[in-house]
Structures are given as C-alpha cells and as structure tokens.
Design a protein around this motif. Structure first.
Motif, PDB file in Angstrom:
ATOM      1  N   PRO A  86       9.139   2.501   1.687  1.00 22.52           N
ATOM      2  CA  PRO A  86       8.025   1.581   1.470  1.00 22.52           C
ATOM      3  C   PRO A  86       7.368   1.695   0.105  1.00 22.52           C
ATOM      4  O   PRO A  86       6.488   0.905  -0.224  1.00 22.52           O
ATOM      5  N   GLY A  87       7.780   2.701  -0.698  1.00 25.08           N
ATOM      6  CA  GLY A  87       7.092   2.934  -1.954  1.00 25.08           C
ATOM      7  C   GLY A  87       5.821   3.731  -1.725  1.00 25.08           C
ATOM      8  O   GLY A  87       5.628   4.362  -0.680  1.00 25.08           O
ATOM      9  N   THR A  88       4.938   3.673  -2.692  1.00 16.50           N
ATOM     10  CA  THR A  88       3.679   4.399  -2.600  1.00 16.50           C
ATOM     11  C   THR A  88       2.527   3.420  -2.426  1.00 16.50           C
ATOM     12  O   THR A  88       2.681   2.215  -2.638  1.00 16.50           O
ATOM     13  N   GLU A  89       1.376   3.928  -2.053  1.00 15.70           N
ATOM     14  CA  GLU A  89       0.207   3.058  -1.891  1.00 15.70           C
ATOM     15  C   GLU A  89      -0.187   2.409  -3.213  1.00 15.70           C
ATOM     16  O   GLU A  89      -0.674   1.288  -3.237  1.00 15.70           O
ATOM     17  N   SER A  90       0.015   3.117  -4.306  1.00 13.23           N
ATOM     18  CA  SER A  90      -0.332   2.553  -5.612  1.00 13.23           C
ATOM     19  C   SER A  90       0.765   1.638  -6.152  1.00 13.23           C
ATOM     20  O   SER A  90       0.502   0.805  -7.020  1.00 13.23           O
ATOM     21  N   ASN A  91       1.984   1.776  -5.637  1.00 17.73           N
ATOM     22  CA  ASN A  91       3.101   0.964  -6.111  1.00 17.73           C
ATOM     23  C   ASN A  91       4.021   0.634  -4.937  1.00 17.73           C
ATOM     24  O   ASN A  91       5.169   1.050  -4.878  1.00 17.73           O
ATOM     25  N   PRO A  92       3.523  -0.166  -3.974  1.00 20.09           N
ATOM     26  CA  PRO A  92       4.296  -0.433  -2.766  1.00 20.09           C
ATOM     27  C   PRO A  92       5.434  -1.421  -3.019  1.00 20.09           C
ATOM     28  O   PRO A  92       5.336  -2.299  -3.884  1.00 20.09           O
ATOM     29  N   ALA A  93       6.510  -1.282  -2.272  1.00 16.65           N
ATOM     30  CA  ALA A  93       7.578  -2.278  -2.307  1.00 16.65           C
ATOM     31  C   ALA A  93       7.062  -3.569  -1.694  1.00 16.65           C
ATOM     32  O   ALA A  93       6.434  -3.569  -0.636  1.00 16.65           O
ATOM     33  N   ALA A  94       7.326  -4.689  -2.366  1.00 18.51           N
ATOM     34  CA  ALA A  94       6.866  -5.979  -1.844  1.00 18.51           C
ATOM     35  C   ALA A  94       7.435  -6.249  -0.460  1.00 18.51           C
ATOM     36  O   ALA A  94       6.786  -6.857   0.397  1.00 18.51           O
ATOM     37  N   ASN A  95       8.640  -5.766  -0.217  1.00 17.10           N
ATOM     38  CA  ASN A  95       9.345  -6.038   1.035  1.00 17.10           C
ATOM     39  C   ASN A  95       9.246  -4.865   2.018  1.00 17.10           C
ATOM     40  O   ASN A  95      10.105  -4.670   2.858  1.00 17.10           O
ATOM     41  N   ARG A  96       8.179  -4.097   1.950  1.00 18.36           N
ATOM     42  CA  ARG A  96       8.015  -2.998   2.907  1.00 18.36           C
ATOM     43  C   ARG A  96       7.650  -3.560   4.288  1.00 18.36           C
ATOM     44  O   ARG A  96       7.186  -4.703   4.424  1.00 18.36           O
ATOM     45  N   VAL A  97       7.836  -2.756   5.310  1.00 18.29           N
ATOM     46  CA  VAL A  97       7.495  -3.161   6.673  1.00 18.29           C
ATOM     47  C   VAL A  97       5.982  -3.285   6.815  1.00 18.29           C
ATOM     48  O   VAL A  97       5.229  -2.420   6.362  1.00 18.29           O
TER      49      VAL A  97
END
Length: 584
Positions: free
Chosen positions: A439-450
């Motif tokens: 999912p990435g990080t809270e500061s740099n999340p993946a746009a396509n995270r769940v």
C-alpha cells in the motif's frame, strides 16, 4: 453448414419473420465459425463458439446488442469458466444509435467495507507473495457482473431478461463439450487453488482426473442459479440464499478467509460513467475511464505516436516496434503512478491526455535507442510507486444489432479460475489482487492501494472508434491482463493506420512493452527483428503473447467481424428479413 445441437435447438424458437444469414459474399444462410464473418444487419464475436451462437440467436430474434451480450456472458460462465462469469466483473461501452450517444458502464468488483490498505500485508509488515494472495476467500471482491448486465438491460434491453438466460440454462442442464483450451489450462494446473479439495476440484476433476477436450460436462448447480436469476433478477444473487452461500464460502475459506459480507453484496451498484475519448487521425478512440486504465493508456500511446509517419512503416519494422515501445514505456509509467478509482484518488485524466502534456512526454522519444525505464510525468498530485500485477484470464465480447446499437465489453474473474472458490456452479473472482499489495506509506500511498468500497485498477480496454461523422466504425477489445493495452493499441494502428483486412491484422505478431522489457511473440517474430531491437538497447524476450482480440468493423455491405486465431473465438453475422422474403 452443419449446425450444432445447441444452435438447432434454439432456431426452432425463433419467430417466423426472422431468417438467419451468414454474412459471406456467396449468400450462404448458415453460420460461420472461422475467418471473417459478414452480415448486413447484425454481428457477434466472442471467445467461445457456444457464446457466439447464443448471441447470434438473440440478435436474429430482434434482440438488442445488450441482450446479445447478456446471453453470451451467461454462456461463457459455463463454457469458459477460467476467464469470466457471474462471479466477476466487467466494463461495458454502449453506442446508443437512437440518441447517437456513447455511454460506459462500470461493473467492476469492489472491496468489502471491512477491507483496509493492509489487506495483503503479512505479520512481518511486508506484502504476502502474490500467489498466496490470489487463492481463497481473501482475494474475492463484490461481484459486479450480474448487477451491471441487469442495469444495461433495464436501459437498453428489448427481449425479456428471462429469455436471455435460456441458452446458458439449457447448456448447463444438457451439457457442453469441454474445449481444448479449458482442458489445457486444467492440465497445466495454472491455478494452484484447483488442487485444494472442494467444489471447484470436484467439478473440474470428477473422479480425480481433470476434464479433457471433448468431454461432455453438465453443471446442474449453475442451471439452478441461472433459473433463479431469470425469474428474480439480481436480487437472487445479491440477497437471500445464494448471497448467504457466497459470503459463507468466502468467510469460511479453509486457507485464506475473506471479508465479504451480506451488506457488501446488498449495497453493490454498477455505475454509468463518461467514456474517455481521444482524437487519433480523423477518428475518436473511446474507452473506459478510471478505475480502468485502458482508455487513458491506449489514448496516450496513440497520441504519442500520432506525429510519426506510422502508415509508412511496416508492422514488423524496427522503426515501428521502437516507437511503439517508447510510447508504451511512457504511458505505462503514468498508468502505474496515477490511475486508480477516481472516487478515492483524483486521477488527472484531462492532463494525462492533453496535447501540452503529451508534447512534453513525446520529447523523450527522440532517440533511436531504448530510453530505459521511463519515469511517470511530474503532475501536481501525490502518488507512490505501484507494481500491481494483472493476469491475462479475461474475455472480450463485441456486438452490433439491427438498429445499429453497438457493445464492446470486457469481463473477467482475474486469474485463471479466479480465487477457485466455487458457489452455485460458478467461480468467484480474485480481483482484490488487482490492488497494490504494497500500500505504500501514509505520506506516499499507492494510488491503487486497497480501501473499503474501492474498485481496483484494471487494464481492461473495451474500445469503440467513431469516424469523422461521429458514427461507430469499430468495436474492439482483448483479454491479456496488463498486456491488453498493448494488444488493443497495436490492433488499432493495424486497422486505422495500415487499413489491414481483419484476418491480417489479427494474425500480426504481437508486441508488448510495459516499461519493463520488450516482449515479442514467440514463433511469429523473425530472429532479425529481435536482433535489431537488441542492437537498439532493448532487453528482448520471446514469449507466447496469447491475445484474444474480438473485433467488429463497419463495411460497405454492413458489418464484418472476426476473432483472434490464438484462441477459440468465433464471429457470426446475419441479416434479418421480413416474413416471406426469400433468403437470397
């Protein structure tokens, strides 16, 4: 031409004012299943002969393009279960001839309300291996196909909903012949989940041995499901006994229990969306917007190539393959970074397709050598990196009816045989693995995270092409996971730039570049081309590129249609005549 038992059975039910005609120059009035089909009034092309025949019967009986695609999808649930079905989702483009309007319908699966960005993160804080995420209940999203098809029928259907499910019910009860492709995929055990004890294993390996080509297989459980759908509509799927069975199967999966709930099913709604249309030459190339990346990424590839003399290049020339690959690198880089469900993330659609932005990106294509991994363009929206995988077990259908309505629909359960969770005679999807497992990080999340209720990004690219007068000229699409975009883009160039006959365009060796390596279709690509691309700095791989393109194109006589020779698809065209009128 000899008709199948299935076709002959249903022809007796047609009204006397309808005569089916094969659209071939000689005027033969039988069905055609190979090569290019031609028809004055209607055309159907799908990935399986049973489904194409069901659609053609509906069209010959005066049904709409939407009616035909519903009948075909229900049959595909039975005869091509590895690729799509009522346990999955879809994207549908519809040309409304009466109002000269193009619409798109999003029937994509959705994440359960209990899902979070860490859905596929293990105890050590790292994403679980992809194949572990696929199998079992945890990967199952809320299926959207039934709700979307019913909504399309509510708006554009002509024949009764119950009639459209008739062909699939009859086949499920009487049995269908297992195709070579289905048998091969079972023998190869492409989805390890089928080895698990349970309903799927019991259905596909009766007596402990995989079904083989030519076996006759009934599916009484699916017949019962479809009979309830025929009389009760989508309520029979999203509420009541079947919904309870779906939820129980997902939540009690012995290996990976999932989060799907009865409320998730009851709350699901398909969404009408504005299609994404991009000018190319004298055409408008129209596809699905987010959460599909198909329309945007295909549009980018074509626009990046538009200033080049594409029509003067040959399909297997190093110059074309190079420029196509460079455009693909840039477009796939943007896709990975910026495209997701726009209800959760502000996808910059207009910017990504703007001439100003694409001019800047095109400057990176000037070299005669491979640029190497492309970075996404710099846009004022935040998005982390994403390496989401997308598998090629999908199907595509194209239809046009006697009123000129046209449908291009791509449908999927994602991995071959989906999650391998089977309920009511059909397989449930594993579409939640189309989200970013990391999912990435809270500061740099993946746009396509769940995220709860979110729809995963897709590569499905159902496409309609409008001519200079704004009329539909072409309907096309393909299965192929994230390579769908490559297949559709290459076919559009073959048909719009090179004006190739359908059979020649479909036979072209496939090319794919997803900003990783250049893949050329094994056994169809010359060694000279591979060597020339390596000399330009490419990491070249030769591999099977098993596209499954279905296409319909307007012709002087009406319509022509064809299916990709790499799979088992067929096309059928015909003419509807008045009662008493001679057939030829």
């Amino acid at each position: 031409m000899t008709m199948t038992r299935f076709t002959a059975f249903f022809l007796f039910g047609l009204c006397s004012a309808v005569v089916l005609a094969q659209g071939e120059p000689e005027g033969d009035t039988g069905f055609t299943h190979t090569g290019v089909a031609r028809g004055q009034d209607f055309m159907a092309a799908t990935a399986n002969p049973y489904a194409t025949e069901a659609a053609a019967v509906i069209l010959a009986d005066g049904g709409s393009a939407v009616d035909a695609v519903i009948a075909a999808q229900m049959v595909l649930t039975l005869t091509e279960p590895q690729s799509s079905g009522i346990g999955g989702g879809l994207f549908l483009l519809h040309w409304d001839a009466k109002n000269a309007q193009l619409l798109s319908l999003d029937g994509r699966e959705a994440a359960p309300a209990a899902a979070s960005p860490t859905l596929f993160v293990g105890n050590r804080g790292e994403p679980v291996p992809w194949i572990e995420a696929v199998v079992g209940g945890r990967s199952v999203g809320v299926p959207g196909a039934v709700a979307a098809l019913y909504e399309a029928h509510r708006r554009f259907g002509v024949l009764p909903w119950s009639q459209l499910l008739g062909p699939a019910i009859t086949l499920a009860e009487e049995g269908f012949e297992v195709s070579p492709r289905l048998a091969l995929l079972l023998a190869q055990e492409i989805n390890p989940g089928l080895r698990r004890p349970g309903k799927a294993r019991g259905y596909f390996a009766p007596g402990g041995e995989w079904l083989t080509a030519g076996d006759r297989r009934e599916n009484p459980a699916l017949a019962r499901t479809l009979r309830r759908l025929a009389t009760e509509g989508p309520d029979a799927f999203y509420r009541g006994e079947l919904a309870e069975q779906i939820v129980d199967a997902v939540q009690s999966d012995p290996d990976r229990p999932g989060l799907l709930s009865l409320a998730d099913l009851a709350d699901y709604r398909p969404r009408w969306r504005s299609p994404v249309c991009q000018p190319y030459r004298q055409y408008q190339v129209c596809g699905m917007g987010p959460p599909s990346s198909g329309g945007i990424t295909v549009g980018q590839i074509l626009s990046l190539l538009e200033p080049y003399p594409v029509s003067s290049w040959t399909p297997q020339s190093p110059e074309f393959v190079h420029r196509f690959s460079q455009a693909s690198r840039l477009a796939y880089a943007d896709r990975a970074r910026y495209i997701a469900d726009d209800a959760f993330y502000p996808v910059p659609v207009q910017t990504l397709l703007s001439e100003t932005y694409l001019n800047d990106r095109r400057r990176l294509m000037g070299s005669d050598r491979d640029m190497g991994p492309a970075a996404a363009g710099k846009l004022p929206v935040q998005a982390g990196p994403d390496t989401t995988r997308a598998l090629p077990s999908t199907t595509h259908l194209v239809m046009v009816d006697a009123e000129g309505n046209m449908v291009s629909m791509t449908s999927s359960i994602e991995m071959g045989f989906g999650s391998t969770v089977m309920v009511g005679g059909f397989l449930l999807n594993n579409q939640l693995t189309d989200f970013a497992l990391d999912p990435g990080t809270e500061s740099n999340p993946a746009a396509n995270r769940v995220e709860a209720g979110k729809r995963p990004r897709s590569s499905m690219a159902p496409t309609l092409v409008l001519d200079a007068e704004g009329q539909p000229n072409l309907a096309i699409g393909s299965p192929g996971g994230s390579r769908i975009i490559s297949y559709v883009s290459q076919m559009l160039i073959a048909l719009l730039d090179w004006q190739l006959p359908l059979e020649q365009a479909l036979a072209l060796p496939r090319i794919s570049h997803r900003n990783d390596n250049l893949v050329l279709e094994a056994e169809r690509t010359s060694p000279e081309l591979a060597a020339a691309m390596e000399a330009r700095g490419y990491d070249v791989r030769l591999a099977p590129l098993n596209s499954g393109v279905q296409v319909i194109r307007r012709s002087v006589e009406g319509w022509e249609g064809a299916a990709d020779p790499r799979r088992e698809g067929t096309a059928i065209g015909g003419t509807i005549r008045s009662a008493g009128e001679p057939s030829h």
